[in-house]
Design a protein around this motif. Structure first.
Motif, PDB file in Angstrom:
ATOM      1  N   GLY A  75      25.373 -28.626  89.278  1.00  0.00           N
ATOM      2  CA  GLY A  75      25.380 -28.760  87.814  1.00  0.00           C
ATOM      3  C   GLY A  75      24.957 -27.485  87.100  1.00  0.00           C
ATOM      4  N   ASP A  76      25.301 -26.314  87.667  1.00  0.00           N
ATOM      5  CA  ASP A  76      25.024 -25.011  87.033  1.00  0.00           C
ATOM      6  C   ASP A  76      23.582 -24.892  86.539  1.00  0.00           C
ATOM      7  OD1 ASP A  76      27.702 -24.442  87.457  1.00  0.00           O
ATOM      8  OD2 ASP A  76      28.307 -24.780  85.388  1.00  0.00           O
ATOM      9  N   PRO A  77      22.576 -25.008  87.441  1.00  0.00           N
ATOM     10  CA  PRO A  77      21.178 -24.986  86.970  1.00  0.00           C
ATOM     11  C   PRO A  77      20.770 -23.632  86.387  1.00  0.00           C
ATOM     12  CG  PRO A  77      21.248 -24.859  89.364  1.00  0.00           C
ATOM     13  CD  PRO A  77      22.652 -25.137  88.914  1.00  0.00           C
ATOM     14  N   LEU A  78      19.924 -23.679  85.376  1.00  0.00           N
ATOM     15  CA  LEU A  78      19.360 -22.456  84.785  1.00  0.00           C
ATOM     16  C   LEU A  78      18.536 -21.731  85.835  1.00  0.00           C
ATOM     17  CD1 LEU A  78      17.878 -23.514  81.325  1.00  0.00           C
ATOM     18  CD2 LEU A  78      19.443 -21.608  81.716  1.00  0.00           C
ATOM     19  N   LEU A  79      18.566 -20.410  85.840  1.00  0.00           N
ATOM     20  CA  LEU A  79      17.629 -19.656  86.679  1.00  0.00           C
ATOM     21  C   LEU A  79      17.259 -18.351  86.001  1.00  0.00           C
ATOM     22  CD1 LEU A  79      19.896 -17.642  87.746  1.00  0.00           C
ATOM     23  CD2 LEU A  79      19.858 -18.914  89.851  1.00  0.00           C
ATOM     24  N   ASN A  80      16.155 -17.720  86.470  1.00  0.00           N
ATOM     25  CA  ASN A  80      15.793 -16.424  85.904  1.00  0.00           C
ATOM     26  C   ASN A  80      16.192 -15.306  86.865  1.00  0.00           C
ATOM     27  OD1 ASN A  80      13.684 -15.968  87.786  1.00  0.00           O
ATOM     28  ND2 ASN A  80      12.206 -17.038  86.474  1.00  0.00           N
ATOM     29  N   GLU A  81      15.939 -14.064  86.476  1.00  0.00           N
ATOM     30  CA  GLU A  81      16.401 -12.919  87.265  1.00  0.00           C
ATOM     31  C   GLU A  81      15.776 -12.890  88.654  1.00  0.00           C
ATOM     32  OE1 GLU A  81      15.964  -9.287  85.020  1.00  0.00           O
ATOM     33  OE2 GLU A  81      16.633 -10.308  83.202  1.00  0.00           O
ATOM     34  N   TYR A  82      14.509 -13.320  88.757  1.00  0.00           N
ATOM     35  CA  TYR A  82      13.839 -13.324  90.062  1.00  0.00           C
ATOM     36  C   TYR A  82      14.507 -14.334  90.992  1.00  0.00           C
ATOM     37  CZ  TYR A  82      10.422 -10.568  87.567  1.00  0.00           C
ATOM     38  OH  TYR A  82       9.823  -9.583  86.824  1.00  0.00           O
ATOM     39  N   HIS A  83      14.890 -15.495  90.420  1.00  0.00           N
ATOM     40  CA  HIS A  83      15.600 -16.489  91.223  1.00  0.00           C
ATOM     41  C   HIS A  83      16.947 -15.934  91.688  1.00  0.00           C
ATOM     42  CE1 HIS A  83      13.306 -19.628  88.612  1.00  0.00           C
ATOM     43  NE2 HIS A  83      12.597 -19.278  89.664  1.00  0.00           N
ATOM     44  N   ALA A  84      17.639 -15.242  90.776  1.00  0.00           N
ATOM     45  CA  ALA A  84      18.955 -14.679  91.127  1.00  0.00           C
ATOM     46  C   ALA A  84      18.804 -13.655  92.248  1.00  0.00           C
ATOM     47  CB  ALA A  84      19.605 -14.050  89.896  1.00  0.00           C
ATOM     48  N   LEU A  85      17.720 -12.846  92.190  1.00  0.00           N
ATOM     49  CA  LEU A  85      17.464 -11.861  93.253  1.00  0.00           C
ATOM     50  C   LEU A  85      17.109 -12.563  94.562  1.00  0.00           C
ATOM     51  CD1 LEU A  85      15.403  -9.181  91.274  1.00  0.00           C
ATOM     52  CD2 LEU A  85      17.686  -8.876  92.266  1.00  0.00           C
ATOM     53  N   ALA A  86      16.239 -13.585  94.473  1.00  0.00           N
ATOM     54  CA  ALA A  86      15.821 -14.312  95.679  1.00  0.00           C
ATOM     55  C   ALA A  86      17.020 -14.944  96.374  1.00  0.00           C
ATOM     56  CB  ALA A  86      14.792 -15.383  95.313  1.00  0.00           C
ATOM     57  N   LEU A  87      17.959 -15.448  95.558  1.00  0.00           N
ATOM     58  CA  LEU A  87      19.151 -16.097  96.114  1.00  0.00           C
ATOM     59  C   LEU A  87      20.238 -15.081  96.484  1.00  0.00           C
ATOM     60  CD1 LEU A  87      19.294 -19.108  93.613  1.00  0.00           C
ATOM     61  CD2 LEU A  87      18.805 -19.258  96.061  1.00  0.00           C
ATOM     62  N   LYS A  88      19.937 -13.787  96.249  1.00  0.00           N
ATOM     63  CA  LYS A  88      20.887 -12.697  96.534  1.00  0.00           C
ATOM     64  C   LYS A  88      22.241 -12.893  95.831  1.00  0.00           C
ATOM     65  CE  LYS A  88      18.974 -10.867 100.820  1.00  0.00           C
ATOM     66  NZ  LYS A  88      17.618 -11.413 100.682  1.00  0.00           N
TER      67      LYS A  88
END
Ligand code: ADP
Ligand code: UDP
Length: 236
Positions: free
Chosen positions: A128-141
């Protein structure tokens, strides 16, 4: 340039291979969906409008320094674009409160911000296209630090251009969603579309909604609204 095999069918567009491995053809449909595909319908003429509007805006954005995937319009609904690997982030810029922002933070729609906001969601329909922040985006590569910084720079540049462009045709740019991709040579470019499906557009005088909220909220007149934006944008 001709369509070869269909690579993908999404909710609003189909993507076809071409003879050139670095190019694909996107074909815009009249299908409309909302709420992650739960609500389905048709907005007659939408495909051709979104195709022409996206191409018009991407040409202008390229001139103002934002690289895009656009190559060549083939027909009313079909366009050749650079094949990219999509960065799985939906990048949302807002100038005025509306939609999920108003809902999440318990504020009314229509509050004009002093400065634009930016947010990311993870492009993943199953989640469901969850919100994330930049750190999450980096962690998830999902992207590198450099790519995220470039994406933010381009997203705000798109906002500066699009906000004043829309103002020039009597429209307030409320918010919009962008997608970026990586070309075969590693460059980050603006991809996907910029249309009334992906932007909230309000008439500056009447505040009438001229975008997909007419469909999402069952307001009626979606076809007419898309045509009105197109008429103001291109003079047709
Ligand atoms: P969805 O996948 O959300 O249903 P669409 O129906 O708009 O969306 O499908 C178009 C698909 O093509 C999207 O997944 C989008 O990320 C992808 N796409 C957009 N531009 C390009 C491009 N230049 N190269 C490859 N894929 C692209
Ligand atoms: N948007 C989009 N695709 C999405 C989610 C949002 O094009 O999958 C656009 C939407 O049209 C609006 C902006 O992004 O212009 C902000 O949407 P919002 O987060 O308010 O989501 P809503 O829940 O209202 O769709």
């Amino acid at each position: 340039m001709e369509k070869r095999e269909q690579l993908y069918e999404g909710k609003a567009k189909k993507v076809y291979a071409t003879d050139d491995p670095n190019l694909v053809i996107v074909s815009y449909k009249d299908d409309a969906t909302a709420f992650n595909g739960l609500k389905k319908g048709t907005i007659t003429g939408k495909g051709a409008i979104n195709n022409k509007m996206t191409n018009h805006l991407m040409r202008k954005l390229a001139q103002s320094g934002v690289p895009t995937h656009f190559v060549e319009q083939l027909s009313d609904r079909d366009t050749v674009v650079k094949k990219v690997s999509i960065v799985p982030l939906e990048v949302i810029v807002r100038n005025i409160s509306a939609g999920s922002f108003a809902k999440h933070y318990g504020v009314e729609e229509g509050i004009v911000f002093d400065a634009p906001t930016i947010e990311f969601s993870y492009k993943n329909d199953d989640l469901g296209d969850p919100l994330l922040n930049e750190y999450h985006a980096l962690a998830l590569k999902l992207a590198t630090r450099e790519e995220i910084d470039l994406i933010k720079k381009y997203a705000f540049a798109v906002n500066d251009f699009l906000k004043s462009f829309m103002k020039g045709i009597g429209i307030d740019l409320v918010d919009f969603k962008l997608e970026f991709g990586k070309t075969s040579d590693g460059a980050i470019v603006l991809a996907d579309e910029i249309s009334p499906d992906t932007c909230r557009l309000w008439d500056e005088k009447t505040h009438e909604k001229l975008d997909k909220d007419r469909f999402r909220r069952d307001l009626g007149g979606a076809e007419e609204a898309y045509e009105e934006v197109m008429r103001r944008l291109m003079g047709d």
